[in-house]
Scaffold this active site. Structure first.
Site, short mmCIF file in Angstrom:
data_model
loop_
_atom_site.label_atom_id
_atom_site.label_comp_id
_atom_site.label_asym_id
_atom_site.label_seq_id
_atom_site.Cartn_x
_atom_site.Cartn_y
_atom_site.Cartn_z
N CYS A 180 -9.71 9.86 8.55
CA CYS A 180 -9.71 9.05 9.77
C CYS A 180 -10.82 9.31 10.77
CB CYS A 180 -8.37 9.23 10.48
SG CYS A 180 -7.03 8.48 9.59
N GLY B 204 0.84 -1.21 0.00
CA GLY B 204 0.00 0.00 0.00
C GLY B 204 0.86 1.24 0.00
N PHE C 187 -11.08 10.99 20.55
CA PHE C 187 -10.90 12.09 21.52
C PHE C 187 -10.59 13.41 20.80
CE2 PHE C 187 -10.50 11.08 26.18
CZ PHE C 187 -11.19 9.88 26.11
N VAL D 173 -0.45 6.76 4.13
CA VAL D 173 0.26 6.23 5.30
C VAL D 173 1.55 5.53 4.87
CG1 VAL D 173 0.12 4.59 7.22
CG2 VAL D 173 -1.84 6.02 6.68
N ASN E 40 -8.11 9.09 17.98
CA ASN E 40 -8.80 9.90 16.97
C ASN E 40 -10.16 10.36 17.46
OD1 ASN E 40 -6.80 10.07 15.13
ND2 ASN E 40 -7.52 8.40 13.83
#
Ligand code: UDX
Ligand code: ADP
Length: 477
Positions: free
Chosen positions: A282, A12, A232, A16, A230
């Site tokens: 995200c 990938g 929070f 990221v 994420n």
């Protein structure tokens, strides 16, 4: 037994995988890092001689790619071969929210992860450490492990010796500051069971990250910590945005409220900037995962609590488009509106879940004509996001946008604002902070409005040119 790592493979080559592997290659010149992807076009872009044309724009990334590409960093489509050579494999494939079937709209679609695990199971040789890098729902490691385990039985029959360990090593990088976050992370989280494998991965990071920042947990804690982290962060944004609406009603100013609460060291000042709502690949996805997980385990109160964060965000985006319409005398039909910023935040060309998409769609639906500017986003991407003429391949990208009835794309800010009834700032790009409002005001149709949904403009400078000014969390008084 300690594992010796020489070759790394990352499956990938996305937002990221690309930057993470570039930094690992840069910091560990003794390791060979191969990034593979099924998408040939994407690999071509990573191998482009023109470093301005890498598939991802991240400050500092092209310099690293220039230093390492061809040395110990390679991009290719040779998935099988690179899996075979690898001592450690990072899985960094996409995990979008499911659109149909069980968990549709909330759970992540794991078909790409599963396909990867099957490829690893088929081609890996010897001992391979498999690392989950993409943000994944809790207990995905179990899915990967069961696929790898079933291949072990098959291998035993065929007398092929391969063993696996699955680790969770979530990425906390933020787009636009990915290289900085990777070079100097707050923490590196490694979840797993086998201490030798954990040590082997930890040794890679120790090349540049201090030992006390490398946290070791069990695999489920690591997966859940990523989602929670994420959730929070997103929760803080929904919290401050909810208060921005209250500020506009009461005469308070959200910037002052933010500063006041952020000086409490228990609360802290980061992630308290009100804006048009959070976007990015995200936040929404991870919260919905958490919601799904809570529902699945029979915890509806927990699910509702977190779902509220996403609901507030959706409401807030539509609130902005509604108030624009209201101030333009209740209708934007046949009015031109200049949109400044389409990416979900500054310093990235990524538009995934950008609030600009929701707000632009609302305004288009109300009949407005949008003139859109963004310093980095490709107009072709905007076409896809606004879903107009997307299927029509007879146009080139620039033509496509001008061929749209609802909107056009402009590289020049001043041309973009010509003859419009309103300018709406949706992304906090640096160039928008220094606009010459005197010049813009002359070319706008009066009465004209400026809506600042990012609180980046100098209200006095805008208002002094005779323009009406509205700022998020302050209003127009
Ligand atoms: C996020 C997390 O920060 C990162 O740790 C994780 O690995 C991936 O998700 P990213 O999506 O790149 O990173 O963006 P981030 O900087 O967190 O911003 C997300 C959204 O929140 C953006 O739309 C941004 O404009 C908005 N935001 C952020 C605010 O509206 N106010 C703030 O104070 C901060
Ligand atoms: P992220 O933001 O998580 O990095 P991206 O969508 O930017 O996600 O990138 C994921 C990449 O993974 C894409 O380039 C896609 O082509 C690639 N990919 C998905 N499945 C596979 C697979 N089975 N083998 C190789 N590459 C894959």
């Amino acid at each position: 037994m300690k594992y010796k790592i020489n070759n790394i493979c990352c499956i990938g080559a996305g937002y990221v995988g690309g930057p993470t592997m570039a930094v690992i290659a840069d910091k560990c010149p003794n390791l060979t890092v191969d990034v593979v992807d099924i998408n040939e076009e994407r690999i071509k872009q990573w191998n482009n001689k023109d470093l301005d044309r890498l598939p991802i724009f991240e400050p500092g990334l092209s310099e690293i790619v220039e230093r390492c590409r061809g040395r110990n960093l390679h991009f290719s489509n040779f998935i099988e071969e690179k899996i075979r050579n690898a001592d450690i494999i990072f899985i960094s494939v996409n995990t979008p929210t499911k659109t149909k079937g069980v968990g549709a709209g909330k759970a992540s679609d794991l078909k790409w992860v599963e396909a990867c695990a099957r490829q690893v199971a088929k081609y890996a040789i010897g001992h391979t450490i498999v690392v989950e890098k993409s943000t994944l729902p809790v207990r995905t490691a179990e899915v990967i492990r069961s696929i790898l385990d079933s291949s072990l039985k098959h291998n035993r029959k065929e007398n092929k010796s391969s063993t696996f360990d699955v680790l969770s090593n979530p990425e906390f990088l933020s787009e636009g500051s990915a290289i900085k976050d990777l070079n100097d992370p707050d923490r590196v989280l490694i979840g797993g069971e086998n201490t030798d494998s954990i040590e082997a991965l930890s040794d890679i990071y120790k090349n540049w990250v201090s030992k006390n920042k490398i946290l070791k947990t069990n695999v489920w804690s690591s997966e859940l910590a990523k989602l929670t982290s994420n959730a929070f962060l997103a929760q803080r944004i929904s919290s401050i945005n909810s208060i921005s609406a209250l500020c506009e009603k009461t005469g308070a100013d959200i910037r002052e409220v933010s500063r006041a609460i952020g000086s409490d060291s228990r609360i802290g000042s980061k992630f308290l900037e009100s804006g048009p709502g959070f976007g990015g690949s995200c936040f929404k996805k991870d919260i919905l995962n958490l919601v799904y997980l809570s529902e699945y385990f029979g915890l509806p109160e927990v699910a509702n609590f977190w779902e509220g964060v996403v609901k507030l965000n959706n409401w807030h985006q539509h609130r902005i488009s509604k108030l624009i319409v209201k101030r333009l005398f209740g209708t934007v039909s046949n009015k031109k509106i200049c949109i400044l910023g389409f990416s979900f935040k500054a310093d990235t060309n990524d538009t995934r879940e950008s609030s600009s998409i929701a707000i632009c769609k609302d305004l288009l639906e109300e009949g407005a004509f949008l003139k859109i500017n963004d310093p980095k986003v490709d107009p072709d991407q905007i076409t896809k996001d606004l879903d107009i003429n997307y299927q029509n391949d007879i146009y080139t990208s620039e033509q496509k946008s001008t061929a749209n009835e609802g909107w056009s794309f402009h590289r020049n800010i001043y041309e973009c604002a010509e003859d419009v009834d309103a300018v709406v700032v949706l992304t906090e790009w640096e160039e928008y902070k220094n606009i010459n409002w005197e010049l813009i005001s002359k070319s706008m149709r009066k009465p004209a409005w400026v809506f600042d949904a990012r609180s980046i403009l100098n209200s006095k400078k805008v208002s002094s040119t005779g323009l009406n000014f509205w700022r998020l969390g302050k209003g127009s008084k």
